[in-house]
Design an enzyme around this catalytic site. Structure first.
Site, mmCIF file in Angstrom:
data_model
loop_
_atom_site.group_PDB
_atom_site.id
_atom_site.type_symbol
_atom_site.label_atom_id
_atom_site.label_comp_id
_atom_site.label_asym_id
_atom_site.label_seq_id
_atom_site.Cartn_x
_atom_site.Cartn_y
_atom_site.Cartn_z
ATOM 1 N N ASP A 12 24.706 -0.681 19.840
ATOM 2 C CA ASP A 12 25.401 0.384 20.340
ATOM 3 C C ASP A 12 25.485 1.388 19.524
ATOM 4 O OD1 ASP A 12 27.150 1.601 22.430
ATOM 5 O OD2 ASP A 12 28.812 0.507 21.821
ATOM 6 N N GLU A 69 23.873 7.462 26.261
ATOM 7 C CA GLU A 69 25.356 7.383 26.369
ATOM 8 C C GLU A 69 25.879 8.890 26.569
ATOM 9 O OE1 GLU A 69 26.696 3.571 23.976
ATOM 10 O OE2 GLU A 69 26.921 5.324 22.728
#
Length: 113
Positions: A12, A69
């Site tokens: 992430d 994202e």
């Protein structure tokens, strides 16, 4: 062991903090998530667009799924598609919703595919 149980591992916030390139060699990641801070300005900052394009190419070259994202505009979405980014998340698609509402969105096919 996680893969055998049907789970995958994602890195992430790639490009920030502790998401080091060396981790890509050390752990069996399935997914690379390009941080929102790089996606924010890809429509106005050529350097950010080049960094995102490089991250997409690198991730795919390593056989990873790449997720952008924080996609908030159609222009960002189109640029990411042009650079072969296969997955994205962000307010362009939906604001965060509870699980039962998300299930409804899937059933009504409101989310971009």
């Amino acid at each position: 062991d996680l893969n055998k149980m049907g789970m995958g591992i994602s890195m992430d916030d790639f490009g920030t903090g502790y998401s080091s390139l060396s981790y890509l060699r050390s752990y069996p990641f399935d997914t690379l998530k390009v941080d929102k801070s790089f996606i924010n300005d890809i429509t106005v900052d050529h350097a950010d667009l080049k960094l995102v394009a490089a991250a997409i190419a690198m991730g795919q070259g390593l056989g990873l799924k790449v997720i952008a994202e924080g996609i908030e505009t159609e222009e960002q979405y189109q640029l990411l598609l042009a650079h072969q980014c296969e997955y994205g998340q962000g307010y362009l698609f939906s604001r965060p919703v509870p699980a039962d509402e998300f299930e409804l969105l899937l059933q009504t096919d409101v989310i971009h595919s």
